[in-house]
Every structure is written in structure tokens, then in C-alpha cells.
Design a protein around this motif. Sequence first.
Motif, PDB file in Angstrom:
ATOM      1  N   THR A 120      -7.452   2.445  -5.201  1.00  0.00           N
ATOM      2  CA  THR A 120      -6.068   2.528  -4.566  1.00  0.00           C
ATOM      3  C   THR A 120      -5.097   1.681  -5.413  1.00  0.00           C
ATOM      4  O   THR A 120      -5.539   1.341  -6.394  1.00  0.00           O
ATOM      5  CB  THR A 120      -6.007   1.886  -3.160  1.00  0.00           C
ATOM      6  N   THR A 121      -3.821   1.889  -4.927  1.00  0.00           N
ATOM      7  CA  THR A 121      -2.941   1.332  -6.007  1.00  0.00           C
ATOM      8  C   THR A 121      -2.018   0.389  -4.725  1.00  0.00           C
ATOM      9  O   THR A 121      -2.219   0.746  -3.671  1.00  0.00           O
ATOM     10  CB  THR A 121      -1.895   2.327  -6.514  1.00  0.00           C
ATOM     11  N   SER A 175       3.230  -2.390 -10.508  1.00  0.00           N
ATOM     12  CA  SER A 175       2.135  -1.802  -9.976  1.00  0.00           C
ATOM     13  C   SER A 175       1.041  -2.241 -10.434  1.00  0.00           C
ATOM     14  O   SER A 175       0.583  -2.538 -11.589  1.00  0.00           O
ATOM     15  CB  SER A 175       2.563  -0.171 -10.066  1.00  0.00           C
ATOM     16  N   THR A 209      -3.591  -1.160  -9.985  1.00  0.00           N
ATOM     17  CA  THR A 209      -4.639  -0.362  -9.411  1.00  0.00           C
ATOM     18  C   THR A 209      -5.853  -1.378  -9.082  1.00  0.00           C
ATOM     19  O   THR A 209      -6.311  -2.039  -9.995  1.00  0.00           O
ATOM     20  CB  THR A 209      -4.928   0.577 -10.645  1.00  0.00           C
ATOM     21  N   ARG A 248       4.617   0.830   1.491  1.00  0.00           N
ATOM     22  CA  ARG A 248       5.634   1.187   0.583  1.00  0.00           C
ATOM     23  C   ARG A 248       6.871   2.000   1.521  1.00  0.00           C
ATOM     24  O   ARG A 248       7.898   1.978   1.395  1.00  0.00           O
ATOM     25  CB  ARG A 248       5.312   1.905  -0.422  1.00  0.00           C
ATOM     26  N   GLU A 249       6.396   2.945   2.201  1.00  0.00           N
ATOM     27  CA  GLU A 249       7.206   3.991   3.074  1.00  0.00           C
ATOM     28  C   GLU A 249       8.140   3.030   3.986  1.00  0.00           C
ATOM     29  O   GLU A 249       9.250   3.176   4.096  1.00  0.00           O
ATOM     30  CB  GLU A 249       6.841   4.937   3.677  1.00  0.00           C
ATOM     31  N   ASP A 289      10.933  -1.508  -6.113  1.00  0.00           N
ATOM     32  CA  ASP A 289       9.630  -1.459  -6.954  1.00  0.00           C
ATOM     33  C   ASP A 289       9.865  -2.621  -8.195  1.00  0.00           C
ATOM     34  O   ASP A 289      10.988  -2.217  -8.587  1.00  0.00           O
ATOM     35  CB  ASP A 289       9.270  -0.265  -7.481  1.00  0.00           C
ATOM     36  N   SER A 295       0.741  -1.230   0.140  1.00  0.00           N
ATOM     37  CA  SER A 295      -0.022  -0.176   0.097  1.00  0.00           C
ATOM     38  C   SER A 295       1.025   1.285  -0.147  1.00  0.00           C
ATOM     39  O   SER A 295       2.104   1.035   0.333  1.00  0.00           O
ATOM     40  CB  SER A 295      -0.904   0.049   1.273  1.00  0.00           C
ATOM     41  N   PRO A 296       0.240   2.677  -0.441  1.00  0.00           N
ATOM     42  CA  PRO A 296       1.384   3.580  -0.165  1.00  0.00           C
ATOM     43  C   PRO A 296       1.952   3.827   1.125  1.00  0.00           C
ATOM     44  O   PRO A 296       3.032   4.151   1.131  1.00  0.00           O
ATOM     45  CB  PRO A 296       0.018   4.650  -0.789  1.00  0.00           C
ATOM     46  N   GLN A 297       1.282   3.512   2.230  1.00  0.00           N
ATOM     47  CA  GLN A 297       1.752   3.701   3.422  1.00  0.00           C
ATOM     48  C   GLN A 297       2.781   2.672   3.688  1.00  0.00           C
ATOM     49  O   GLN A 297       3.941   3.042   4.448  1.00  0.00           O
ATOM     50  CB  GLN A 297       0.795   3.490   4.668  1.00  0.00           C
ATOM     51  N   VAL A 345       2.147  -1.198  -5.073  1.00  0.00           N
ATOM     52  CA  VAL A 345       3.404  -1.242  -5.843  1.00  0.00           C
ATOM     53  C   VAL A 345       4.204  -2.757  -5.100  1.00  0.00           C
ATOM     54  O   VAL A 345       4.082  -3.059  -4.147  1.00  0.00           O
ATOM     55  CB  VAL A 345       4.380  -0.186  -5.363  1.00  0.00           C
TER      56      VAL A 345
END
Length: 286
Positions: A258-259, A124, A126, A111-112, A121, A107-109, A261
Motif C-alpha cells: 500500500t502507499t 509519500s 510505499t 487522505r480523502e 501533501d 492511507s488512501p481512504q 501520503v
Amino acid sequence: MAGPQLSQVALDIRHMDGLLALSAEAGWNQVADDWAFMLANGAGYGFADADGRLVASGLTVEFPRYAWISMILVTPAWRRRGLATRLMKLCAERLASVGLPAGLDASPQGREVYLKLGFRDCGSTTRLEGELAGQSVPPMPYGLDVAPMTTSDIAEVAALDARSAGTDRTPLLAHLLARMPQAAFVAHRGGCVSGFVLARPGRQCAQIGPLVSSDEATAITLLASAGAAVGGPLCLDLFDERGSVRRYLDRCGFRPATTFVRMVSGARDLFPPDHHTMAMAGPELS
Ligand SMILES: CC(C)(COP(=O)(O)OP(=O)(O)OC[C@H]1O[C@@H](n2cnc3c(N)ncnc32)[C@H](O)[C@@H]1OP(=O)(O)O)[C@@H](O)C(=O)NCCC(=O)NCCS
């Protein structure tokens, strides 16, 4: 670090209520069958507070050639205290002990967190949400035959899947077929399996995937069949390079939610560069 008021737990089926609470709190789609499959096919770790309430989870889903790190979830009150990092390290230690490289869909969070741990990466997807029941069915490509999938198809389907997934996923495919057999279809061309689709029920809606086929026209036909069988709201995680399938879904009114990666650790690629996966099974399943 975890802190003195938290204890580390080895997750199993007895934690089901706490696990379902964590995934629902995050707005995720998993139901008990998802958690049960994952817990039975790898190792699970969690942290519980002083009252025994599960506040974080993480697990591995293990295939013969690699493993998926999955369900990294931390309840909001316990975020930014290193729990996800700690869970990732527990999963990594487990995978080192069984000699499997790791992949995941972030998730975007998430990935951090994973970037800081050296993941990189490699693709990806969607998440698209909508309905296919009642939509006009696209013309079937010439020479294609699409039929309901049965257990006797699994060996051929798994062989086709392995050429895209880079590993044998027979237990996952058989699990999904048992969960929603009415939405499982297999495509044949010239007497050979050329594509397939599976689906499963979810907390909010059914999820279609994996969707695997050598060409996007076949994928659209399979998707239309599965979507009609689902008969209501559904989601799927479509690889972003699948432009024709995306345009078909856009025409059917699907909306991006959402996306994710796709990430791997280490130099080795886990997937063939010309893989034919159109939609993944789900970010938690690969
Ligand atoms: C993503 C999630 C698991 C992170 O859990 P966490 O325990 O807070 O993560 P950590 O404390 O280990 O974070 C380690 C580092 O990652 C980065 N990071 C974590 N969350 C971040 C965020 N929301 N935004 C930006 N960076 C973030 C930071 O660099 C952080 O270090 P710092 O706090 O010292 O700055 C949590 O926010 C969560 O459960 N989110 C909802 C579900 C989800 O998306 N899970 C991931 C699925 S792939």
C-alpha cells in the motif's frame, strides 16, 4: 455527527481490547505495545456504541516540535457518518491547546478526509513486504562500520535522527530499541554515527523503521543487517525518492502492499527538505 447512540470516550490502556480489535479489523499491523506507546505519548479519543463497544479511534503522538495524528479508524458499519472528521477535530483541538503543529501519514481512504480538513501533501512512502533473511548481503561501503545498537548509542542516534525528523524523538527510539534490540544497528563512519535502523514486532510481521542514513548504500547495509536479525517476513515504509534502496528490495523479491501520503496542516514544513530518513518508523508513529 456521532449520533445519540454513541458516546465519546477518552482512550487509555483499559480500552486495549477494543483498540486491538479496531486495528486488526482494518488489517493493520499494530500490537498492544504500539497502542500502549501511543496512548502514553499524547491524547486519545474514541466513540463507543450503546453496548460499550469501541467503534472509532484517533490519537495524537506528541514530540517537542510537532505531533502525529494517528490511528484514525472507524469500524465499517459506522463509516461515512462524520466520525473520522469529528476525531480529527478533537485531535486538532488538543494540539492547538498544547501549541503543536500536526503531521500525519494518510492511507488512501484517510487522505480523502484530511484533504477536506485543509491538510496538504508533502511526501509519500510505499509499504514493501518481503524477507531479507537468506538473501545475499551487499558489499559494505568502504570505511563504514556497522554494529548492534545499545542504549548507550541512543543520545547520538537521537541527535542524527532529529536532523532528519525535525524534532527530538528519543522516547520513540528508546521504545523501539527495547522492543527488538537484536534488529537495531548503528553505522559509524570516521568515528561518527552516520546511520541507524530500528525494528519492532507486529501482528502480521515485523516492521523495520526508522531507517536513517546520509546515503543509500549505508541504508542498504543497515537494512540487510536488520532483515537478517528479524529472520522472517517483514515490512517497511520506504520514501518514494529512495531509488537505490527500492531497487535492492525489488531484487530481494519485495512487493508493494500500500502507499501512504505524508500530510501537514498549515504553511509550515515540519521536516528539513534534505532529510535523510529512508524508511519511516510507521504511519502511526511518524
Ligand atoms: C478513512 C476512514 C477513517 C474514514 O472514516 P469516516 O468516519 O467514514 O469518515 P468521515 O465520515 O468523517 O468522512 C468525511 C469525508 O471524507 C471523505 N471520505 C471518507 N471516506 C472516504 C472514502 N472511503 N472514499 C472517498 N472519500 C471518503 C468524504 O468526502 C466524506 O464526506 P461524505 O461522507 O459527506 O462524502 C475510514 O474509512 C476507515 O477507518 N478506513 C480504514 C482505516 C484507514 O484507512 N484510516 C485512515 C488512516 S490514515
